[in-house]
Design a protein around this motif. Structure first.
Motif, short mmCIF file in Angstrom:
data_model
loop_
_atom_site.label_atom_id
_atom_site.label_comp_id
_atom_site.label_asym_id
_atom_site.label_seq_id
_atom_site.Cartn_x
_atom_site.Cartn_y
_atom_site.Cartn_z
N UNK A 197 43.77 23.07 86.09
CA UNK A 197 43.67 23.02 84.65
C UNK A 197 44.60 23.89 83.89
N UNK A 198 44.88 23.40 82.73
CA UNK A 198 45.76 24.46 81.91
C UNK A 198 44.84 25.35 81.06
N UNK A 199 43.75 25.10 81.08
CA UNK A 199 42.64 25.86 80.49
C UNK A 199 41.78 26.60 81.40
N UNK A 200 41.15 27.58 80.95
CA UNK A 200 39.98 28.32 81.65
C UNK A 200 38.73 27.46 81.49
N UNK A 201 37.92 27.71 82.35
CA UNK A 201 36.23 27.29 82.16
C UNK A 201 35.81 27.63 81.10
N UNK A 202 35.16 27.04 80.41
CA UNK A 202 34.57 27.18 78.82
C UNK A 202 33.58 28.34 79.32
N UNK A 203 32.96 28.33 80.28
CA UNK A 203 31.83 29.32 80.61
C UNK A 203 32.51 30.94 80.81
N UNK A 204 33.85 30.75 81.43
CA UNK A 204 34.44 31.99 81.76
C UNK A 204 34.85 32.43 80.27
N UNK A 205 35.44 31.86 79.38
CA UNK A 205 35.84 32.20 78.22
C UNK A 205 34.79 33.03 77.61
N UNK A 206 33.61 32.07 77.51
CA UNK A 206 32.59 32.59 76.73
C UNK A 206 32.00 34.16 77.13
N UNK B 272 21.60 28.36 73.80
CA UNK B 272 22.14 27.63 74.88
C UNK B 272 23.03 28.58 75.70
N UNK B 273 24.02 29.09 75.04
CA UNK B 273 24.91 29.97 75.56
C UNK B 273 24.07 31.10 76.38
#
Length: 236
Positions: free
Chosen positions: A172-181, A209-210
Motif C-alpha cells: 500500500x502507499x499508506x501505513x496501516x491506520x492503527x500504526x499511524x494512530x 474505540x481507539x
C-alpha cells in the motif's frame, strides 16, 4: 371562452409560484451552508499558518463533493491549495478535528516549497514515497495544532473515524491506520503529556474505540518506557 383560458393560466401561475420560491430558498440555504463551511475552513487554516509563522502562501477551499486521495495530495503538493472535500469535512465534529485535517495538509504543502526547482523536487519525492512522509507529517501536524492552541488528541479521533483499516500495508502507499494512530499517540505521550493527563476527549466514543483497538500497541509503548529503551517500536 377567453375568460376561462385566462383563469386556467392564472391558476397555473399561482400554483407555480410557491414551487419556484421553495427551490430558491433551498438553493439559498445550500449557498449559505457552503459559505459557512468555507469561512470556518479558511479561518481555522489561516490561524494555523499564522500561529506557526508559516511564511509561504497556502490557500483553502471547500468542496462538498467526494474526491480521491490522489487528487487531494496533488492539489496540496503542486497547487499549494488545500481543498476540504465533503468526505473529510463530515468527520470534523469540532474545530480541533478540522485543525487536525488542515494541519496535515499544511505540513505537506509547506514542505513542497523547499528544495530544488522551486520545491518541485520535494513534491515529487513526497508523491513517490507517501508512506514514508505520512508519519512525518502526522507529527508535524501535532506540533502545528499545539502551537495554534488546538487539542492534538483530535488528530486521533479524526483519523480513527475517517481512515479505514487495510488488511496490510506491504504494498500500500499508506501505513496501516492503527500504526499511524500508535505513532501519534506515542508522540503526544512523549512531547505533550499534558493533553493526555487532562484529556478532554477521554469520554469521546471515538477515542474510547481507539483505546479498545490499540491495546497491544499501547502495551508495547508502556514496556518501552518502563525499560528505558530508545528502540523505535514496530507498531502494527
Amino acid at each position: 371562452m377567453l375568460k376561462s383560458i385566462l383563469k386556467i393560466i392564472l391558476a397555473a401561475i399561482v400554483i407555480a409560484i410557491p414551487i419556484c420560491c421553495f427551490a430558491s430558498e433551498k438553493d439559498l440555504y445550500n449557498i449559505q451552508e457552503e459559505q459557512s463551511a468555507q469561512a470556518r475552513i479558511s479561518n481555522t487554516g489561516v490561524s494555523i499558518l499564522n500561529a506557526n509563522k508559516i511564511d509561504e502562501r497556502i490557500s483553502f477551499a471547500y468542496d462538498k463533493t467526494e474526491a480521491k486521495q490522489k487528487l487531494k495530495l496533488d492539489k496540496a503538493l503542486f497547487d499549494r491549495q488545500i481543498i476540504v472535500y465533503g468526505y473529510d469535512y463530515k468527520f470534523t465534529e469540532d474545530d480541533n478535528e478540522l485543525a487536525a485535517f488542515l494541519s496535515r495538509r499544511i505540513a505537506e504543502s509547506y514542505r513542497s516549497y523547499s528544495g530544488a526547482f522551486n520545491g518541485r523536487l520535494s513534491s515529487l519525492k513526497m508523491k513517490a514515497a507517501p508512506k514514508k512522509y505520512q508519519l512525518v507529517f502526522d507529527k508535524i501536524a501535532v506540533d502545528y495544532m499545539v502551537k495554534a492552541g488546538y487539542n492534538p488528541i483530535a488528530m486521533i479521533t479524526f483519523i480513527n473515524k475517517s481512515c479505514p483499516q487495510k488488511r496490510n500495508d506491504t504494498i500500500s502507499h499508506e501505513n496501516l491506520t492503527s500504526k499511524r494512530l500508535a505513532e501519534i499517540y506515542e508522540y503526544i505521550y512523549m512531547k505533550y503529556p499534558y493533553y493526555l493527563k487532562n484529556n478532554d476527549y477521554f469520554n469521546n466514543i471515538h477515542y474510547q474505540n481507539f483505546l479498545l483497538t490499540s491495546a497491544e500497541n499501547r502495551k508495547m509503548l508502556q514496556n518501552k518506557i518502563k525499560s528505558g529503551s530508545k528502540e523505535k517500536l514496530k507498531y502494527e
